[in-house]
Motif scaffolding. Sequence first.
Motif, mmCIF file in Angstrom:
data_model
loop_
_atom_site.group_PDB
_atom_site.id
_atom_site.type_symbol
_atom_site.label_atom_id
_atom_site.label_comp_id
_atom_site.label_asym_id
_atom_site.label_seq_id
_atom_site.Cartn_x
_atom_site.Cartn_y
_atom_site.Cartn_z
ATOM 1 N N PRO A 1 -22.095 -13.300 9.006
ATOM 2 C CA PRO A 1 -21.379 -14.282 9.841
ATOM 3 C C PRO A 1 -20.083 -14.726 9.179
ATOM 4 N N ARG A 2 -19.058 -14.916 9.999
ATOM 5 C CA ARG A 2 -17.742 -15.205 9.441
ATOM 6 C C ARG A 2 -17.537 -16.690 9.190
ATOM 7 N N PHE A 3 -18.094 -17.531 10.047
ATOM 8 C CA PHE A 3 -17.908 -18.972 9.890
ATOM 9 C C PHE A 3 -19.275 -19.652 9.862
ATOM 10 N N ILE A 4 -19.597 -20.273 8.738
ATOM 11 C CA ILE A 4 -20.850 -21.028 8.638
ATOM 12 C C ILE A 4 -20.539 -22.402 8.052
ATOM 13 N N PHE A 5 -20.933 -23.451 8.731
ATOM 14 C CA PHE A 5 -20.789 -24.797 8.172
ATOM 15 C C PHE A 5 -21.752 -25.720 8.894
ATOM 16 N N HIS A 6 -22.077 -26.820 8.243
ATOM 17 C CA HIS A 6 -22.993 -27.808 8.814
ATOM 18 C C HIS A 6 -22.178 -28.804 9.637
ATOM 19 N N ALA A 7 -22.554 -28.969 10.884
ATOM 20 C CA ALA A 7 -21.860 -29.924 11.751
ATOM 21 C C ALA A 7 -22.888 -30.801 12.451
ATOM 22 N N GLU A 8 -22.441 -31.940 12.930
ATOM 23 C CA GLU A 8 -23.305 -32.839 13.696
ATOM 24 C C GLU A 8 -22.846 -32.852 15.149
ATOM 25 N N THR A 9 -23.734 -33.256 16.034
ATOM 26 C CA THR A 9 -23.408 -33.181 17.465
ATOM 27 C C THR A 9 -22.218 -34.070 17.828
ATOM 28 N N THR A 10 -21.930 -35.074 16.991
ATOM 29 C CA THR A 10 -20.787 -35.950 17.279
ATOM 30 C C THR A 10 -19.461 -35.350 16.801
ATOM 31 N N ASP A 11 -19.518 -34.232 16.062
ATOM 32 C CA ASP A 11 -18.299 -33.629 15.518
ATOM 33 C C ASP A 11 -17.514 -32.886 16.592
ATOM 34 N N ARG A 12 -16.199 -32.857 16.378
ATOM 35 C CA ARG A 12 -15.352 -31.980 17.186
ATOM 36 C C ARG A 12 -14.925 -30.815 16.308
ATOM 37 N N LEU A 13 -14.992 -29.616 16.854
ATOM 38 C CA LEU A 13 -14.614 -28.416 16.108
ATOM 39 C C LEU A 13 -13.245 -27.956 16.568
ATOM 40 N N LEU A 14 -12.425 -27.551 15.601
ATOM 41 C CA LEU A 14 -11.111 -27.006 15.917
ATOM 42 C C LEU A 14 -11.142 -25.498 15.725
ATOM 43 N N VAL A 15 -10.666 -24.786 16.718
ATOM 44 C CA VAL A 15 -10.576 -23.328 16.668
ATOM 45 C C VAL A 15 -9.097 -22.969 16.667
ATOM 46 N N PHE A 16 -8.657 -22.233 15.639
ATOM 47 C CA PHE A 16 -7.241 -21.834 15.550
ATOM 48 C C PHE A 16 -7.140 -20.358 15.867
ATOM 49 N N GLY A 17 -6.358 -20.031 16.901
ATOM 50 C CA GLY A 17 -6.217 -18.645 17.336
ATOM 51 C C GLY A 17 -4.974 -17.993 16.757
ATOM 52 N N SER A 18 -4.971 -16.650 16.760
ATOM 53 C CA SER A 18 -3.815 -15.916 16.228
ATOM 54 C C SER A 18 -2.585 -16.072 17.110
ATOM 55 N N ASN A 19 -2.761 -16.702 18.288
ATOM 56 C CA ASN A 19 -1.612 -17.013 19.154
ATOM 57 C C ASN A 19 -0.963 -18.342 18.781
ATOM 58 N N GLY A 20 -1.462 -18.988 17.706
ATOM 59 C CA GLY A 20 -0.863 -20.239 17.255
ATOM 60 C C GLY A 20 -1.357 -21.465 18.006
ATOM 61 N N ARG A 21 -2.384 -21.276 18.848
ATOM 62 C CA ARG A 21 -2.930 -22.394 19.615
ATOM 63 C C ARG A 21 -4.198 -22.932 18.956
ATOM 64 N N PHE A 22 -4.368 -24.245 19.042
ATOM 65 C CA PHE A 22 -5.609 -24.889 18.615
ATOM 66 C C PHE A 22 -6.448 -25.205 19.847
ATOM 67 N N TYR A 23 -7.743 -24.934 19.753
ATOM 68 C CA TYR A 23 -8.691 -25.254 20.822
ATOM 69 C C TYR A 23 -9.720 -26.227 20.256
ATOM 70 N N THR A 24 -10.158 -27.172 21.077
ATOM 71 C CA THR A 24 -11.126 -28.169 20.632
ATOM 72 C C THR A 24 -12.450 -27.941 21.354
ATOM 73 N N VAL A 25 -13.528 -27.878 20.570
ATOM 74 C CA VAL A 25 -14.869 -27.678 21.122
ATOM 75 C C VAL A 25 -15.758 -28.794 20.581
ATOM 76 N N SER A 26 -16.519 -29.440 21.456
ATOM 77 C CA SER A 26 -17.468 -30.450 20.990
ATOM 78 C C SER A 26 -18.703 -29.747 20.440
ATOM 79 N N ALA A 27 -19.129 -30.149 19.243
ATOM 80 C CA ALA A 27 -20.310 -29.516 18.645
ATOM 81 C C ALA A 27 -21.527 -29.690 19.544
ATOM 82 N N ALA A 28 -21.570 -30.774 20.313
ATOM 83 C CA ALA A 28 -22.708 -31.023 21.203
ATOM 84 C C ALA A 28 -22.796 -29.981 22.313
#
Length: 199
Positions: A1-28
């Motif tokens: 697996p390429r990305f492994i980390f411990h997160a909580e359901t209240t966390d927001r995850l940031l995804v950075f794409g090779s197009n220079g855009r950031f996407y926000t995903v709720s861990a929940a």
Amino acid sequence: PRFIFHAETTDRLLVFGSNGRFYTVSAANLPGGRGMGEPLRIMVDLPNDVEIVDIFIHVPDRRLLVASSAGDGFVVPENEVLAQTRSGKQVLNVKDGVKAKICKPVAGDAVAVVGENRKVLVFMADELPEMGRGKGVRLQKYKDGGLSDATTFTLADGLSWHDPAGRTRTETALDEWIGKRAGTGRMAPRGFPRDNSFT
């Protein structure tokens, strides 16, 4: 697996794409442990030709170093990259075959960059502008090839990397590689990884 980390359901995850855009995903909103999961591209509008550069937990008030394969970059406050929509938020402007390549939390007072030509350049972090969006400024100059990796560190503590045997090496005598931003740099120190990566 390429990305492994411990997160909580209240966390927001940031995804950075090779197009220079950031996407926000709720861990929940991530699928539970049972089943096969589901593609991230279903949750955000990440085009099929865009690679994921990094995924990490959003830390308010942190600052990020973002840089492109061409060696341009800047520092952006993490609070400003949160996207309100599925289509994400354009932060690093890239075009003509250039891709977003680096996204690292800023820690310390110095920046180290290494090109595909194995040349390393170290300069002070205050030479980088803080911006909300743009192409950025030139980090390192290349005759051919582009940027391999970049990191930030505390100059007094030295620059560290993992050698081929998995040990952490720290170089504190960096005078040979210290220069002004946008310089070419010097050949990497002995024992620097073949994959041109600081991590």
